[in-house]
Design an enzyme around this catalytic site. Structure first.
Site, PDB file in Angstrom:
ATOM      1  NE  ARG A 121       8.262  -8.029  80.518  1.00 42.73           N
ATOM      2  CZ  ARG A 121       8.269  -7.829  81.805  1.00 42.73           C
ATOM      3  NH1 ARG A 121       7.670  -8.437  82.595  1.00 42.73           N
ATOM      4  NH2 ARG A 121       8.950  -6.536  81.987  1.00 42.73           N
ATOM      5  CB  CYS A 122       7.389 -10.864  72.625  1.00 42.30           C
ATOM      6  SG  CYS A 122       6.457 -11.326  71.234  1.00 42.30           S
TER       7      CYS A 122
END
Ligand code: CDP
Length: 805
Positions: A383-384
């Site tokens: 999630r980045c």
């Protein structure tokens, strides 16, 4: 004549275009159990695969005996590296330019590594047969610490020639992968050496795992008659998988169809290529039958792509007044057994060099050493956007440590170092051009909203009360201001395995005025079917409810690089807007013809083209679509379709200001998050409700990472956190209430001004939670403590500070 009586406001509302909080269209099927995930796919005659996995983290494989397994009723095949070797498939390339064993070739390098692949008629028989495969191992010394690995005589990767360069340049030790550097080292060191104030700190961002709700899986089906391979799988980048599958198997790309059906969360875990995909394809080719492989939770946690594991040694310098003058960072990056990081080729440490964060730092240097250890490979952007999470955590911790050293308020220290609004587009010392931002406005709004000054007063009173023995609870105010970098390309800088990072959208308007749009991305829960239709609604005047969005089938979707790193909105979203504009341009010519005027005499208005100066004369998009197919128009070919491939000129730089207020019980190490405020600026907001959902989800994953989630190993390389009993996934019980807010600073180069948002809350959330823990103990001298801040570790902090005496 409904159109004529409808007000303009009604028409805008009916469109459900940009800015509308349209309900997610996907949820109708998801909430009724009608999703179609990989494990829902059942093909006639389908076989099932399961892996024999290594119990050891480092061992030589002396022999494998498959006789007992093969004798079990229902077992069709047991594949080992020897079977794959003639096909050159016993090893496969990784996304990082390294190679990885598909099945153990002579040795194993991490616990859970794939050793043999059992294929059976039944999933349970396959699991039973796994137990019957006899593997004779000889244990080897285990290296789980990257610093030790760089000193050890033990050679992990015997397949690599000693002293030979790796994919990213020279290797200075047999367990070294690369050194990657950015910035001006000499100038940075000079500034730091002569600075008024310098702080140095080791900031560790521990190993964790994306742990999507649905594990990874694939169904391969080789049609030997037609020579066509169909591969269903949990792929975040289906087109890339098709190309890789073609290159590996030799099957021409047009004979491969890759389908990503519904995906139950990806978070970076489903970007890479796993042995399970390769083995199911080979097994299907060998048997001529479809083969399904779906891993279980333990396999997912222990063997698929991990995230983080960055040891970041930082130095930051400043004047006595708090103006930062330089930043130096050296990272020791634990990549595990194979370098299988998912980063653009040019950037083996991803976009970590965004680590100057939101601050105007004149000079900086970053060096990253990648190291092999006996742990699972991966290094994905959980999630980045390619290591930006590590970068944001690093700088936000360094700022807090510097504030302590200067005895300054950390909010004020941030304020005096923020890049100012008038400095955008801003060139960072490490080479990025930030597109737009207004940090001071966002920060002031955040601090005012939480009542920052009152919180600080309350905190100081609490410390005094604690010292008087009136309370055992301290209070932490966790501040975080982050700048994200999302939307990879551009193609000239970013590729994966040589494939340039653009994205695409193809749209077809049907004669009755509804439409289908296909994209090269694939939603894993982000709501693309809802929001991309909204972009098109505003661009084409066709209501979002009349537009189907389709992703994930390489036979129908235009080539795209997929969904990860919040790149969908910045890249595919831009392609969508531009495809919509092509439709509109053709529609304008058709409208002008129908109204018997010149093209320039009509203008677009919500859902129609109107005659300039005479808006009562118009043609709706519905009428135009019908005419496009059914009326002979001189000089205009029939139909209404468009395709756009978008190569972004730059990335987008969303930002945000988060504040977490936490009570910490000194005696139990337990925490109570009583307030969490999240202000996000993602430029033009397509759907505020979807954005809020993204922020809530990302914050909850940030909470997990900061407060408990980790992939931990013992000294023998045993993974200690291979089940959800040990690996923390927050439930509603642990999750606090979030207050969301926003400012809106459009991207100047994106067609609709939108930036990504999906990952921001994870990037900004982790430092906010972690800083709150640190801040609670600031008055007692705590400078740096490793995450995750579980109750035991917090209790230890208090104990080490003498607060239990
Ligand atoms: O690439 P990924 O879909 O994971 O991330 P994203 O581009 O940040 O988008 C996540 C979701 O938020 C999508 O449904 C977007 O359309 C939506 N979004 C939005 O409504 N407005 C924005 N400015 C950015 C994203």
């Amino acid at each position: 004549m409904k159109d004529e009586v409808e007000s303009r406001d009604d028409r805008v509302a009916n469109l459900k275009g940009l800015g509308s909080a349209r309900k997610r269209v996907e949820d109708v099927r998801f909430t009724q159990g009608k999703g179609n995930y990989v494990d829902d796919i059942k093909l006639p005659g389908m076989l099932h695969g399961d892996f024999v996995r290594s119990p050891y983290a480092h061992a030589r494989v002396k022999s494998i005996n498959i006789d007992a397994a093969m004798a079990l009723d229902g077992v069709v095949a047991v594949l080992t590296a020897k079977d794959l070797e003639p096909l050159s498939l016993h090893w496969m390339p990784t996304l990082a330019g390294d190679k990885q064993m598909v099945l153990a070739d002579g040795k194993v390098l991490f616990q859970g590594q794939e050793v043999a692949f059992v294929v059976a008629r039944d999933r349970y028989v396959a699991a039973d047969a796994v137990e019957l495969v006899e593997v004779d191992y000889e244990e080897l010394p285990v290296l789980t610490d990257p610093f030790e690995a760089m000193k050890s005589d033990t050679v992990l990767r015997e397949d690599l020639e000693d002293g030979a360069d790796g994919a990213h340049g020279p290797r200075r030790h047999h367990n070294h992968i690369f050194l990657w550097e950015e910035g001006d080292k000499a100038a940075t060191e000079e500034v730091i050496d002569s600075a008024e104030v310098v702080v140095e700190e080791m900031v560790y961002y521990h190993r964790t795992h994306p742990c999507p709700l649905e594990t990874c899986g694939a169904v391969a089906s080789m049609d030997k008659v037609n020579g066509k391979l169909t591969l269903y799988g949990t792929f975040q980048a289906p087109h890339v998988v098709r190309t890789v599958a073609s290159l590996l198997s030799g099957i021409e790309e047009h004979n491969i169809r890759v389908v990503s059906p519904d995906i139950g969360g990806g978070f970076g875990n489903k970007v890479g290529v796993y042995p399970g995909y390769v083995c199911s394809i080979v097994a299907s080719i060998v048997t001529g039958l479809p083969v399904k492989w779906v891993e279980d939770r333990m396999e997912n946690l222990m063997a698929t792509a991990f995230a983080r594991d960055y040891w970041m040694q930082g130095k930051i310098s400043a004047t006595k007044e708090g103006k930062i003058t330089g930043l130096h960072c050296h990272v020791t990056a634990d990549h595990g057994a194979f370098d299988a990081c998912a980063d653009p080729t040019k950037y083996p440490a991803g976009f970590f060099h965004i680590c100057t964060g939101s601050y105007d730092i004149p000079v900086a240097y970053v060096g990253v050493d990648g190291v092999y250890t006996n742990k699972a490979p991966g290094g994905v952007a959980y999630r980045c956007s390619f290591r930006v999470t590590e970068a944001a955590y690093f700088i936000e911790r360094m700022i807090e440590v510097l504030a302590m050293e200067l005895n300054m308020d950390a909010a004020e220290l941030r304020r005096i170092n923020f890049i100012r609004k008038e400095q955008f587009p801003y060139q960072s010392a490490l080479g990025w051009e930030y597109d737009s931002g207004d940090y001071h406005t966002a920060w002031d709004k955040a601090l005012t909203s939480v009542g920052y000054d009152d919180l600080r007063r309350e905190q100081a009173e609490r410390v005094e009360a604690f010292k008087r023995g009136e309370t055992r609870k301290l209070m932490g105010i966790g501040l975080s201001f982050f700048t994200e970098i999302v939307g990879a390309g551009p193609v000239k800088n970013c590729d994966i395995l040589g494939m340039g990072m653009f994205d695409s959208c193809e749209i077809r308007i049907h004669p009755t005025g509804s439409a289908i749009a296909r994209l090269g991305t694939i939603s894993q829960g982000q709501g693309h079917a809802t929001t991309f239709a909204q972009i098109l609604a505003t661009e084409t005047g066709i209501p979002a409810d009349s537009i189907t969005i389709e992703e994930g089938d390489t036979d129908t979707a235009p080539y795209g690089l997929g969904t990860y790193g919040s790149r969908s909105t910045p890249v595919a979203g831009a392609a969508t807007a531009l495809a919509g504009r092509k439709i509109r341009a053709k529609a304008q010519m058709i409208a002008a013809y129908l109204l018997e005027v010149h093209d320039d005499d009509v203008e677009f208005d919500v859902d129609r083209f109107v005659l300039k100066g005479a808006p009562e004369r118009f043609k709706t998009m519905k009428e135009i679509a019908y005419a496009a197919y059914n009326q002979a128009i001189p000089g205009i070919e029939p139909g209404l379709e468009a395709v756009s491939y978008y190569d972004p000129p730059n990335m987008t730089y969303p930002f945000g200001a988060y504040v977490c207020v936490m009570d910490v019980d000194v005696d139990t190490g337990t925490t109570d998050i009583r307030q969490f405020y999240a202000l996000d600026d993602c430029g033009t907001r397509i759907n505020p409700m979807v954005i809020e959902g993204q922020v809530h989800g990302g914050l909850t994953e940030a909470l997990a990472i900061a407060m408990g989630q980790e992939i931990a190993y013992d000294d023998l390389g045993n993974c200690k956190t291979g089940t959800l009993m040990d690996f923390f996934i927050p439930t509603a019980w642990e999750t606090p209430n979030y207050v969301t807010d926003h400012t809106e600073t459009p991207s100047p180069h994106h067609p609709i001004g939108a930036k990504g948002v999906g990952e921001s809350p994870n990037v900004g959330g982790v430092p906010a939670f972690s800083n709150a823990v640190h801040d609670a103990f600031r008055a007692f001298g705590l400078r740096q403590a490793h995450m995750p801040h579980d109750h035991w570790r917090i209790w230890q902090i208090a104990n080490d500070l003498g607060l239990h005496d």
